[in-house]
Design an enzyme around this catalytic site. Sequence first.
Site, mmCIF file in Angstrom:
data_model
loop_
_atom_site.group_PDB
_atom_site.id
_atom_site.type_symbol
_atom_site.label_atom_id
_atom_site.label_comp_id
_atom_site.label_asym_id
_atom_site.label_seq_id
_atom_site.Cartn_x
_atom_site.Cartn_y
_atom_site.Cartn_z
ATOM 1 C CD GLN A 152 59.919 -89.999 45.162
ATOM 2 O OE1 GLN A 152 59.084 -90.564 44.463
ATOM 3 N NE2 GLN A 152 59.847 -88.711 45.430
ATOM 4 C CG ASN A 192 63.530 -86.027 44.828
ATOM 5 O OD1 ASN A 192 64.449 -86.157 45.644
ATOM 6 N ND2 ASN A 192 63.370 -84.930 44.113
ATOM 7 C CB CYS A 218 64.277 -77.232 34.111
ATOM 8 S SG CYS A 218 66.019 -77.477 33.798
ATOM 9 C CB THR A 255 42.821 -77.319 64.318
ATOM 10 O OG1 THR A 255 42.607 -76.306 65.305
ATOM 11 C CG2 THR A 255 41.634 -78.266 64.290
ATOM 12 C CB SER A 309 54.974 -86.629 52.142
ATOM 13 O OG SER A 309 53.948 -85.813 51.641
ATOM 14 N N GLY A 360 55.642 -83.358 53.821
ATOM 15 C CA GLY A 360 56.973 -83.939 53.956
ATOM 16 C C GLY A 360 57.997 -82.839 54.189
ATOM 17 C CG HIS A 394 51.636 -85.505 48.018
ATOM 18 N ND1 HIS A 394 52.145 -85.231 46.771
ATOM 19 C CD2 HIS A 394 52.486 -84.947 48.901
ATOM 20 C CE1 HIS A 394 53.256 -84.515 46.903
ATOM 21 N NE2 HIS A 394 53.491 -84.332 48.194
HETATM 22 C C1 LIG Z 1 58.018 -84.933 47.666
HETATM 23 C C2 LIG Z 1 59.235 -85.005 48.497
HETATM 24 C C3 LIG Z 1 59.396 -84.171 49.623
HETATM 25 C C4 LIG Z 1 58.381 -83.100 49.982
HETATM 26 O O1 LIG Z 1 57.171 -83.620 50.449
HETATM 27 P P1 LIG Z 1 55.868 -82.658 50.398
HETATM 28 O O2 LIG Z 1 54.845 -83.409 51.171
HETATM 29 O O3 LIG Z 1 55.517 -82.535 48.954
HETATM 30 O O4 LIG Z 1 56.241 -81.381 51.009
HETATM 31 C C5 LIG Z 1 60.524 -84.309 50.387
HETATM 32 N N1 LIG Z 1 61.464 -85.213 50.077
HETATM 33 C C6 LIG Z 1 61.359 -86.037 49.015
HETATM 34 C C7 LIG Z 1 62.430 -87.029 48.747
HETATM 35 C C8 LIG Z 1 60.255 -85.951 48.190
HETATM 36 O O5 LIG Z 1 60.147 -86.760 47.130
#
Ligand SMILES: *Cc1c(COP(=O)(O)O)cnc(C)c1O
Length: 395
Positions: free
Chosen positions: A182, A154, A328, A240, A202, A73, A204
Amino acid sequence: MEKLIYLDHAATTYVKPEVFEAMKPYFVEEYGNASSIYSIGRNNRKAVEEARATIARCIGASEPGEIYFTGSGTEADNWAIKGAVYAARKKGGKHIITSAIEHPAVLETCKYLKKEGYDVTFVPVNSEGLVDPADVEKAIRPDTALVSIMYANNEIGTIQPIKAIGEITWKHGVLFHCDAVQAAGSIPIDVKDLGVDLLSISSHKFYGPKGVGVLYIRKGVRLENLIHGGHQERGKRAGTENVAGIVGMAKALELAVANMDQYSKKIRRLRDKAREQILNRIPYVRVNGSMEHRLPGNLNVSFEFIEGESLLLLLDMKGIKASSGSACTSGSLDPSHVLLAIGLPHEIAHGSLRLSFGEANTEEEVDYLVNCLAEIVERLRSMSPLYEDFLKANK
Ligand SMILES: *Cc1c(COP(=O)(O)O)cnc(C)c1O
């Protein structure tokens, strides 16, 4: 086994078994390079293009060709912002509008560009954590190259009025990027309805694998490339293809979209239960961010007279995995920029906790969480000189 209650789905999720199954063939058997012409390469090409079509359908894109795979992301956000302003530079574009509560992937990119000589306007949010579209409109200048506003935050889960902002950027002919990382998997995304030109997601964050993201680039929008090399992703993003990751991401998004109603109902019920019980049982607590315009699984609370880090460590010892949602955790002592932006004083922002619920959580886990929280908060407050002074003053 040690108890594990995972309440940090906003940070990342596990990979669903069905997703893992879909990915498996692409490690050992179907290992060909998707750019090669022999059959195991061709099979991979086909898998990547099917995944592209699935993702296009899931976010309402006009065609699969608008979907570009990235490594995260963060990369999608970087590409959208740098790619847009570098492309606009020749036409005199040098101004970016974003919000004060963006993810570091957007915020730090904008700060970097500021050092490179671009102008950045950070529009504020109100005490509920919401951007006013009128503030975005007021900030637009003749040299504005891009507006970048996140769909859902987030830390506090607030959902921004993206469609209203999209109407404004369209009217003024300014490109609009939305970080929907998010939001994806929790609320519906329709790029055409939202009126965005660029949108990041993203894998994950919705029960797919880590290390794969997507940037939606509306047909006709031109970005400078960020990664140079081979001809992958139609010459726009070299490297790739992460075939297994791409296949997993598409499978995860397809499942998320198909189960969204049920999923959001479930996590909303758990979240609301946790909120109600915390407010009932623990004094001097505040809930941060709008409850109306908010992701179903997000809860962010501040406990007065408490240090968030101690709270997290003690929760961890009880098997509860949560987050302070602030910088933090990454070693900085500054309180969250999001909580400061909604007007929290430093000392209260420091005592904050982000709980993000997910598919496997249960009502019993919420009961256990609230019991632990009540006990830990009381214990930490009993050691706090500030709390002691407060009690004396309010006797
Ligand atoms: C997690 C997150 C990202 C970053 O995504 P990654 O795949 O972990 O680099 C960007 N923006 C928001 C709002 C997110 O919650």
